[in-house]
Motif scaffolding. Structure first.
Motif, PDB file in Angstrom:
ATOM      1  N   LEU A   1      47.813  34.852  38.297  1.00 56.11           N
ATOM      2  CA  LEU A   1      46.870  34.071  39.097  1.00 56.11           C
ATOM      3  C   LEU A   1      45.836  34.969  39.759  1.00 56.11           C
ATOM      4  O   LEU A   1      44.655  34.629  39.833  1.00 56.11           O
ATOM      5  N   PHE A   2      46.286  36.138  40.231  1.00 58.62           N
ATOM      6  CA  PHE A   2      45.327  37.039  40.885  1.00 58.62           C
ATOM      7  C   PHE A   2      44.309  37.559  39.871  1.00 58.62           C
ATOM      8  O   PHE A   2      43.122  37.733  40.196  1.00 58.62           O
TER       9      PHE A   2
ATOM     10  N   GLY B   1      43.114  35.944  37.337  1.00 64.59           N
ATOM     11  CA  GLY B   1      42.126  34.884  37.156  1.00 64.59           C
ATOM     12  C   GLY B   1      41.252  34.690  38.374  1.00 64.59           C
ATOM     13  O   GLY B   1      40.043  34.523  38.269  1.00 64.59           O
ATOM     14  N   ALA B   2      41.873  34.728  39.543  1.00 60.25           N
ATOM     15  CA  ALA B   2      41.121  34.462  40.775  1.00 60.25           C
ATOM     16  C   ALA B   2      40.179  35.599  41.122  1.00 60.25           C
ATOM     17  O   ALA B   2      39.072  35.379  41.601  1.00 60.25           O
ATOM     18  N   SER B   3      40.628  36.831  40.874  1.00 56.19           N
ATOM     19  CA  SER B   3      39.825  37.980  41.298  1.00 56.19           C
ATOM     20  C   SER B   3      38.810  38.384  40.246  1.00 56.19           C
ATOM     21  O   SER B   3      37.775  38.951  40.571  1.00 56.19           O
ATOM     22  N   GLY B   4      39.121  38.130  38.969  1.00 58.22           N
ATOM     23  CA  GLY B   4      38.225  38.576  37.908  1.00 58.22           C
ATOM     24  C   GLY B   4      38.653  39.896  37.295  1.00 58.22           C
ATOM     25  O   GLY B   4      37.984  40.439  36.431  1.00 58.22           O
ATOM     26  N   ASP B   5      39.784  40.441  37.738  1.00 49.64           N
ATOM     27  CA  ASP B   5      40.305  41.686  37.158  1.00 49.64           C
ATOM     28  C   ASP B   5      41.318  41.331  36.072  1.00 49.64           C
ATOM     29  O   ASP B   5      42.471  41.017  36.366  1.00 49.64           O
ATOM     30  N   HIS B   6      40.856  41.388  34.824  1.00 46.20           N
ATOM     31  CA  HIS B   6      41.681  40.952  33.701  1.00 46.20           C
ATOM     32  C   HIS B   6      42.338  42.110  32.979  1.00 46.20           C
ATOM     33  O   HIS B   6      42.771  41.965  31.843  1.00 46.20           O
ATOM     34  N   ASN B   7      42.386  43.270  33.596  1.00 51.37           N
ATOM     35  CA  ASN B   7      43.008  44.418  32.938  1.00 51.37           C
ATOM     36  C   ASN B   7      44.421  44.028  32.486  1.00 51.37           C
ATOM     37  O   ASN B   7      45.238  43.592  33.304  1.00 51.37           O
TER      38      ASN B   7
ATOM     39  N   MET C   1      43.870  45.971  44.003  1.00 51.24           N
ATOM     40  CA  MET C   1      43.052  45.079  44.821  1.00 51.24           C
ATOM     41  C   MET C   1      43.847  43.907  45.388  1.00 51.24           C
ATOM     42  O   MET C   1      43.388  43.249  46.311  1.00 51.24           O
TER      43      MET C   1
ATOM     44  N   MET D   1      44.894  45.447  48.538  1.00 51.36           N
ATOM     45  CA  MET D   1      43.752  45.539  49.441  1.00 51.36           C
ATOM     46  C   MET D   1      43.373  44.148  49.970  1.00 51.36           C
ATOM     47  O   MET D   1      42.939  44.008  51.124  1.00 51.36           O
ATOM     48  N   ALA D   2      43.550  43.125  49.144  1.00 51.75           N
ATOM     49  CA  ALA D   2      43.282  41.760  49.606  1.00 51.75           C
ATOM     50  C   ALA D   2      44.236  41.404  50.750  1.00 51.75           C
ATOM     51  O   ALA D   2      43.846  40.739  51.720  1.00 51.75           O
ATOM     52  N   PHE D   3      45.486  41.876  50.655  1.00 53.16           N
ATOM     53  CA  PHE D   3      46.432  41.645  51.747  1.00 53.16           C
ATOM     54  C   PHE D   3      45.966  42.368  53.017  1.00 53.16           C
ATOM     55  O   PHE D   3      46.106  41.847  54.119  1.00 53.16           O
TER      56      PHE D   3
END
Lengths: 144, 185
Positions: free
Chosen positions: A29-30, A32-38, A60, A63-65
């Protein structure tokens, strides 16, 4: 925002943040939500091919936390900067623990009184995964 | 090597890097796009504009545990004095990365994202952005260097985020490390 009040803020600890366990679903989910698809965060095969035992959490996400920790304490508009250095991997199933502590109150370049907050994210075994720092407008700090 | 075909450019001529074991000098196996001049320090990448979507902010907020806060609830946002959902502190990073993943050439992703580790990130904030805002990202590669006999390549990227009229919103600073186990170069 008198000097005595400001100095007394040094050493203040932010209320700890204990986010939920980082599951595979969290990472998907993160991504998809963040845009980091690594793929090393969401695809076990890709993570193994890259030399890891399993998928790893996004730096990230931690870092979001930290951003959440800071904005739960001061209003978003009072945050002047947020920095993070990622020092260890966060494996899937980790339970990160985020802390913050005011280390200094000082005048910024434009005369604004700023509070410096040292931030850290640790795993349950004590491993430091992120060391960070936030600078916030000192007059926005909770005074209680 | 990870199966990351949609994101990679490494299907160029010559054998796959992992199959080659020659010693001695040879052309760099083009594991990353940094071998071109475009990623030399000072390179300005192509600016791009993104519109911040409310649904996306809500999704991001809910994943990181911000349900029923100003970041996910319009009502809460308005109570906190925002006209729409505000952009949380680290959200802009992903907008940039996502754009990069779909771009080509020097603006695009490193050849093999599974070799990339994020080592440092910072944000300086000038103004709060909200859902519906158009933001212009202007990335500059500020440094590229190698450590540990070339096995670790660091790429430093600084991105100014502004409104279309040039008003500063935030400055992003990113350091990534690309692993090169074979230590070429």
């Amino acid at each position: 925002m008198t000097a005595p009040t400001s100095t007394s803020l040094v050493g203040t600890e932010l209320p700890d943040l204990h986010p939920d366990e980082v599951t595979r679903a969290t990472l998907a989910l993160f991504a998809g939500a963040s845009g980091d698809h690594n793929p090393i965060h969401i695809d076990t095969d890709a993570a193994r091919a890259a030399g890891f035992d399993d998928v790893l959490a996004h730096g990230m996400l931690s870092m979001a936390f930290l951003g959440r920790l800071v904005t739960s304490w001061v209003p978003l508009g009072a945050v002047r900067s947020l920095k993070a250095r990622f020092s260890a991997m966060t494996p899937v199933h980790a339970r990160p623990h985020c802390t913050g502590r005011v280390t200094a109150v000082e005048q910024g370049a434009d005369g604004e009184l700023l509070a410096r907050i040292a931030l850290a994210v640790r795993l349950a075994d004590g491993t430091l995964t992120v060391r960070g720092e936030a600078v916030v407008a000192a007059d926005s700090l909770p005074t209680t | 090597m990870a199966d990351t075909a949609p994101l990679t450019n490494e299907t160029g001529p010559g054998p796959s890097p992992q199959l080659t074991k020659e010693t001695g000098p040879r052309p760099s196996p083009r594991l990353t796009r940094d071998t071109g001049p475009a990623l030399s320090p000072g390179a300005r990448l192509t600016p791009f504009t993104v519109t911040v979507e409310r649904g996306r902010l809500r999704f991001f907020g809910s994943v990181i545990g911000l349900e029923d806060t100003e970041f996910t609830s319009l009502e809460r946002a308005r109570e906190a004095g925002h006209h729409d959902l505000p952009v949380p502190p680290t959200f802009l990073f992903g907008l940039e990365l996502e754009h990069q993943a779909h771009a080509q050439g020097p603006d695009g992703p490193p050849v093999d994202p599974s070799r990339v580790l994020h080592t440092e990130q910072s944000f300086n904030y000038h103004e709060t952005a909200h859902a519906g805002d158009e933001l212009v990202f202007s990335p500059v590669i500020t440094d590229v260097y190698r450590r540990r006999a070339g096995t670790m390549e660091f790429v430093v990227r600084d991105t100014a985020v502004t409104r279309p009229d040039g008003t500063a919103v935030a400055d992003l600073h990113q350091v990534i490390m690309v692993r090169h186990p074979e230590g070429e170069r």
